[in-house]
Scaffold this active site. Structure first.
Site, mmCIF file in Angstrom:
data_model
loop_
_atom_site.group_PDB
_atom_site.id
_atom_site.type_symbol
_atom_site.label_atom_id
_atom_site.label_comp_id
_atom_site.label_asym_id
_atom_site.label_seq_id
_atom_site.Cartn_x
_atom_site.Cartn_y
_atom_site.Cartn_z
ATOM 1 N N THR A 114 0.890 -1.518 0.052
ATOM 2 C CA THR A 114 -0.187 -0.015 0.669
ATOM 3 C C THR A 114 1.138 1.202 0.162
ATOM 4 O OG1 THR A 114 -1.415 -1.137 1.647
ATOM 5 C CG2 THR A 114 -1.884 0.949 0.840
ATOM 6 N N GLU A 121 8.375 -2.924 -6.401
ATOM 7 C CA GLU A 121 9.143 -4.291 -6.239
ATOM 8 C C GLU A 121 9.529 -4.719 -7.887
ATOM 9 O OE1 GLU A 121 4.834 -5.864 -5.315
ATOM 10 O OE2 GLU A 121 5.048 -5.905 -2.930
#
Lengths: 386, 386
Positions: free
Chosen positions: A181, A261
Site C-alpha cells: 500500500t 517491487e
C-alpha cells in the site's frame, strides 16, 4: 530540530517502535503528531470500492475537519476484516488519543501489510503505549516503521521562504501492490488553511502519485495525509504552497518508482498528440499496464510493436495509421510503421523514456511512470503471504 | 478422408510448408481451401484500433460475401507495416488465387508473429507456390504451420447428424499476447448460409475466445474464420449448428488456455450476484487481469485479499461489505472478511476455480478463464523478439 522527513517542519513530533506485528521483529508502528499552534489538514484516499477499516475511520476524521495526529502500523493492512476491523481501527484512535491527550475523533489511522487478517490488538496496544511516550524529532524512525516490501525508507524536505515542508512515504504507487500500500504523510509548519492544503495536495497528487502505475493494482489502504502546524508563522501564497507540495510529492513518487517491487528499469511513458489530456492519460496508462510492454522493457527489447498493440486498445482517439513512437529519443516508429534502425536502439540502461504521438493533431498530453515486469516481481508477489 | 482438424469435413483441402519466414526453419505457411460446392463464410476480427494489414484485407473479403480460401503465415504478423504491408497482404491474396484458380477478392489472409517487420515476400511467394500444389487432407500440417509460441498444435472435430465441423487454432486467447496472435479456422461440410454461420460463430466466440483472457493484451491480428462447403448435403438447424460451433470453440479455447505462455495453472474466475451479466464480466476480467492475483496463483497462495482488492476497482456494482469468495469450492471470504481456515486451502493443483459473489442479490454472472503469471511468462516475453 531534525532535518529529515515529517519532523523537519516546526510543530511536529514523531516516534516509532517494533510492536511485534511483523514476525520479523522490524519496526512496525509509528505516530506523527501536529503540536500546533494550528492543525490544518488535508487527505486523499484510495478509490477502491473495497477499502480498509483505517480508511473508513480516517475519512471521517478528515470530514470532521480536525486532525491532531496519525497513527501508523505496517505488517497488517486491517483490510477485509469486517466489523472487527472497524472496532480495531477505532481502538487505535482511542489509544493514541489517550496517550497524547487528544480527542479520538482527531486521530487518523493508516495500516499497511497483509489483507484479511485481524490485527493483533494486544501488540498494537503495547506499541501505541510505547510511541506516545517517545515523541520527538524521530521522523526518520517513523519512515522506517511504515515500510513493508520497501527496501529503503522514503523521506523528503522542501524549504520555503521561512517555512518548511517535509514528508515520508512507503509503497510502490497509488496503483500499488495490494501488499505494499502507498501511504504518505506530509507535514508543514506553514500557516495555511485546510482548504489551501487540500488544494495543493490534490493538485500535486494528480500528476505524481496518480500517474505512478506500477502494476495497475489499486490498494485497499492508499492514503496521503498532509498536516500544517503554522509553527513557522509564515504564510506562503497558494502558488508557493502548490509548488512545494508538487516538489515533495514528485520526489516521493520518484523514490517509490525506483524502489518498486522487482524493478530493474524505470519507465516513463508520455503520450502526445491526443485530443485532450484525459485521453492522453488513458493511452499512457494502457501502455504502462501492458505486461508485454513491461516484459519487453525487462529484456531491454526495443519492441515498439507491443506499444502500438497496447495503445490500440486504449479509450482514446487516434489516427491508427499515423502513430509515432520514440525510445530514449530515437524514432522507432513513424506513421505506424517501423523506422530504420528501430530494432537496434539500446535500452540496456536503467531509465527508458517512451514517447507516443497519437497523430490526431490535438494538444493533449500526459505522462505515466511505471517499471518493467521482472522475475523478481513474480518472485516477490508469489511468495509474500505465506 | 482426414479425420483431423480443418480437413475433417468434406469439401476442404489444406497444405503447409516451411517457407523460411521463421529463422528456425519450422513450418510457417499454410492454406485451407473450400472446394465447395458452396462457399458460405463468417468471421470475427480483433477489436484493436491498431490492426494488421491482413486483417484489413480479410475484412474486405468477408464484407464481399465470398470466401474460397485462407492463406496463413507464421513468424511475421505483417502488422504496423504501413502501405507496404497492405500491398504484401494483397500480393498473398493474388498469389494464392492464381495458384488455385480463384478470384483474389475471395482469399482471406492471416498472419502471426513479430509486429513491425515487413514480410520477406520472396520467401512468401515461394511458399505459396509450394502449398497450392500440395493441397490434400493435410489439416494436421496446417495446424502445425500456424504455431508461434504454441507448444502443441490445436485441432478439433465435432460430429453432427450427417455433417462434420472441424477446426484449428493457435495462440493464447482473444486477449492474447501480441506475439502469439489468436488465429482460428473452422470448417464444416454442413449446407448452411453465411448468415447462419456468422450467428453461430458470434454466439460461440462470446463465451469462449472472448472470455479467455491470458494477459489483457489484445492482438493486432486476431482472426476467427469459419467456412462451410455444403459438401455433406446435410443442413443442421441453427440450434444444432450453434451447439457444434460452441463445442468446437470451447475445446480450442481450452487448448489455448492449457498452452498459454508460461502457464503452470489454469484459473477459472466466475463472478455471481452481479446486477447483470455485463457487470459480472467486467468484474471477472478485473480479477483475471490482476498481476497480484495471478502471481499469487503461481505461488499456490490462497490470497483472497488480492481478489477483493482487484474486484473493488471493477466497473460493477457490488455490496463492498458483503462479498464472498470460494477457492476450489472452499469458502475463504464471507461478508468481505476472512473465513476460518482460509489461509490453509490447498491450491497446489493445476486447476484453480475462483467464485466471487458481489453480494448485490442480482442474477448476473460470467466466467473468465486465465492463467497464472509465472517466471516462464516473463522469460518468454522478455526474450522473444531478439
Amino acid at each position: 530540530m531534525s532535518t529529515t522527513g515529517v519532523t523537519a517542519p516546526k510543530g511536529f513530533s514523531a516516534a516509532a517502535t517494533s510492536a511485534g506485528i511483523k514476525t520479523s521483529g522490524k519496526p512496525d508502528m509509528a505516530v506523527v503528531v501536529n503540536e500546533g499552534p494550528k492543525q490544518a489538514a488535508a487527505a486523499v484516499f484510495t478509490r477502491n470500492k473495497v477499502f480498509a477499516a483505517p480508511v473508513k475511520v480516517s475519512r471521517e476524521v478528515i470530514k470532521g475537519g480536525a486532525l491532531q495526529a496519525v497513527v501508523f502500523n505496517s505488517g497488517n493492512a486491517n483490510a477485509c476484516t469486517g466489523a472487527q476491523g472497524v472496532e480495531d481501527a477505532k481502538a487505535m484512535q482511542q489509544l493514541t488519543a489517550a496517550g497524547i491527550g487528544a480527542d479520538a475523533s482527531h486521530i487518523a489511522v493508516c495500516s499497511t501489510g497483509i489483507i484479511g487478517d485481524v490485527l493483533p490488538m494486544d501488540k498494537v496496544e503495547s506499541g501505541i503505549g510505547v510511541v506516545v511516550k517517545q515523541l520527538g524529532d524521530h521522523g526518520a524512525d517513523a519512515a522506517v516503521a511504515i515500510k513493508t516490501t520497501d527496501t529503503v525508507a522514503k523521506e523528503v524536505v522542501v524549504e520555503g521562504d521561512g517555512w518548511t515542508l517535509g514528508g515520508m512515504g512507503k509503497g510502490a504507487g497509488m496503483m500499488a501492490p495490494s501488499l505494499a500500500t502507498m501511504l504518505v504523510c506530509i507535514t508543514t509548519d506553514a500557516d495555511v488553511t485546510s482548504q489551501a492544503l487540500q488544494t495543493a495536495l490534490e493538485s500535486a497528487v494528480a500528476t505524481t502519485f496518480n500517474t505512478l502505475d506500477i502494476d495497475g493494482s489499486t490498494s485497499t489502504n492508499d492514503t496521503v495525509i498532509a498536516m500544517a502546524s503554522g509553527a513557522s508563522g509564515a504564510t506562503p501564497t497558494q502558488e508557493e504552497l502548490d509548488a512545494a507540495m508538487q516538489d515533495a510529492c514528485s520526489q516521493l513518487a520518484a523514490m517509490m518508482q525506483s524502489d518498486a517491487e522487482g524493478v530493474t528499469k524505470r519507465v516513463a511513458i508520455t503520450v502526445e498528440g491526443a485530443t485532450d489530456d484525459a485521453q492522453a492519460l488513458n493511452a499512457a496508462r494502457a501502455i504502462g499496464r501492458d505486461n508485454l510492454v513491461k516484459t519487453a522493457m525487462f529484456g531491454s527489447d526495443p519492441n515498439w510493436g507491443r506499444v502500438l498493440a497496447a495503445v490500440g486498445m486504449a479509450d482514446a482517439e487516434m489516427d491508427a495509421e499515423n502513430i509515432s513512437v520514440t525510445f530514449n529519443g530515437h524514432t522507432v516508429c513513424e506513421q505506424s510503421a517501423g523506422a530504420p534502425g528501430a530494432r537496434d536502439v539500446d535500452l540496456s540502461g536503467a531509465d527508458i523514456e517512451v514517447v507516443v504521438n497519437l497523430g490526431t493533431g490535438g494538444q493533449g498530453s500526459a505522462t505515466v511512470r511505471t517499471t518493467d515486469l521482472s522475475h523478481a516481481y513474480v518472485e516477490i508477489n508469489s511468495a509474500y503471504s505465506s
